[in-house]
Design an enzyme around this catalytic site. Structure first.
Site, short mmCIF file in Angstrom:
data_model
loop_
_atom_site.label_atom_id
_atom_site.label_comp_id
_atom_site.label_asym_id
_atom_site.label_seq_id
_atom_site.Cartn_x
_atom_site.Cartn_y
_atom_site.Cartn_z
N CYS A 262 -7.85 1.38 0.08
CA CYS A 262 -7.91 -0.02 0.46
C CYS A 262 -8.41 -0.14 1.88
O CYS A 262 -7.94 0.56 2.77
CB CYS A 262 -6.53 -0.67 0.34
N ASN B 151 -10.26 8.12 -3.72
CA ASN B 151 -11.19 9.21 -3.99
C ASN B 151 -12.59 8.80 -3.57
O ASN B 151 -12.85 7.64 -3.27
CB ASN B 151 -11.22 9.50 -5.50
#
Lengths: 319, 319
Positions: free
Chosen positions: A249, A260
């Protein structure tokens, strides 16, 4: 370049990695639609859900419903994650394609802090898992070594430890008469840089020159795609990625929650360098936009914003 | 690794690149405070403002005020950008360290669309600039070749074109008896990948093996740091970067507005790989947080969110 692979396989982990940390208000139907859209892009494997305690991971409370509602596309595998036997039993009741793994950790401290078990105990636990997989005829494909490039408790991880853990993974596979496809090295907490990636892969390759290696990379500090490139240069052709960089985020408040490496950014880079991914980038970009709508905030991916080069290439060719 | 440089120089362009696209409501004092904070991190050059038409670039309406109010730290250069003689005259009235450049573009179409001039006319214009620099005793340090790796109009840029433009830059320098520090290749619209970076640098190196090369990279499609790593492997030691990735925006609405590679992400990667930057990463991270407060929205940088590895390394060493 002679050393870049001709093709790569990307395991899409967006639905699982992403929705397990997002709000629990996301309707099941949206998650299902997202997974179905991903399956149309050419990805061959999608990690859909994790079967975990819904109190602790409310975003996965509807794991069984999601798994049951997804209309499967032939040629795509729909996988899931579990942390204990109860989770595996729940997974087996769904239509998901259940695939087992052998998972060890290079940092003993990380292992103990996360699971309460040391490495020796974890090895025994993996033996028990392999018994279960054998009994239930669940295929086992990849080994995983977590914290392969660094650990928030132990610091840098000596490549010798990684080699030792890869050796343990391979021994467990041999014991269980499992033929692994290869072993993943996971940069679990985002310590990796191209240099440490090269050293880690190099150390494993020195022992087992023909062992296929996979990489699970987090983009915690921005080195994700640089690390992927370093690995591609060494012929690595197996990566975990998440659509739009789900699982992370961009908001300052979510410090450290880095996802990832982003699937569409990786597909862009690979395809541009002549490495086939089998994935339709434009469709994947649409999925990334869908992901942002579903979670209701921007996600870290770049290509979802910058777009692919396709329109410009068409324009240039037409001139 | 033998091919990584021992150190790199990063030119910080955050204030200029960033504030020229952000709201015009940012108080001058905040911009000044940001520049002064950056100067405390060890960066040696900060591109502070651009002297452009305030109607078109309202974020730069206070360029002269910012330049006048910054309290300079010895050892740091405070530069600015101008697009025409009027802009240069404004710049010369400020206390900024005025440094000239020779700027050409590999894509003629991009050149014409952006400036109304073709390459031949641009070369003549650069001659006129060099006359002005000579007259005003303004040092000229770097040449720049824009769209060196791709152009939204012309598509891929053949490295031969880049070589031709570098040659033109060097000829202009020789004509004007200017001794350049080197030539920057700029990935102006974010087409570059590690492979095209290597090819472009390789082609220039083949002609001029000892010419220092700089890179100006945009992270439009996420390949920024991977491109930087490819360049570092080839011994490139000069990069333009922006604090927090200023100049870009993570919001879907700002499609395509992608900033330069992020200074602190680059510092992190370099320092971790043993490449000295001379920059205090913790202080730089504070600047990145300040940048996000100033612009009022998240910026693309990763280390500002993930943090450096310093606390974990200290913890691991203490165990």
């Amino acid at each position: 370049m002679a050393d870049l692979p001709a093709s790569v396989a990307l395991h899409e982990e967006g639905p699982r990695e992403g929705f397990q940390i997002e709000s629990s208000d996301i309707p099941t139907a949206r998650k299902v639609a997202f997974i179905e859209a991903l399956a149309e892009t050419g990805v061959r494997q999608i990690d859909c859900v994790s079967f975990v305690n819904p109190q602790r991971v409310p975003g996965m409370a509807d794991a069984a419903e999601v798994a049951a509602q997804v209309r499967k596309r032939p040629g795509v595998r729909y996988t899931g994650l579990w942390l204990n036997t109860k989770g595996l039993m729940r997974a087996l009741e769904t239509p998901l394609d259940i695939v087992g793994a052998i998972r060890l950790t290079a940092s003993e401290t990380f292992c103990v802090r996360n699971t309460g078990m040391n490495i020796a105990q974890t090895i025994d636990e993996q033996r028990r898992w392999l018994d279960v997989y054998r009994e239930k005829r669940i295929p086992v494909e990849w080994g995983y070594v977590m914290t392969a490039f660094g650990c928030n408790f132990e610091g840098y991880i000596d490549p010798a430890k990684v080699v030792a853990m890869v050796g343990q993974v391979l021994d467990l596979a041999t014991e269980s008469e499992v033929s692994l496809r290869g072993v993943y090295l996971a940069d679990t907490v985002g310590w990796g840089t191209p240099l440490s990636i090269e050293r880690g892969i190099g150390a494993v390759r020195e022992r087992w020159p023909d062992l296929p290696i996979g990489l699970h990379l987090h983009d915690t500090r921005g080195t994700g795609l640089a690390n992927a490139y370093a690995a591609l240069r060494l012929g690595v052709r197996q990566f975990d990625t998440t659509c739009a960089g789900l699982g992370g985020c961009p908001f300052a408040g979510h410090k450290g929650a880095a996802g990832n490496i982003c699937t569409e950014d990786m597909v862009f880079m690979c395809e541009e360098m002549g490495i086939a991914t089998g994935i339709d980038l434009e469709k994947l970009i649409e999925c990334a936009r869908m992901a942002e709508e579903i979670v209701g905030h921007p996600l870290p991916g770049k290509v979802v914003r910058g777009g692919s080069l396709a329109p410009y290439k068409r324009q240039a060719a037409a001139r």
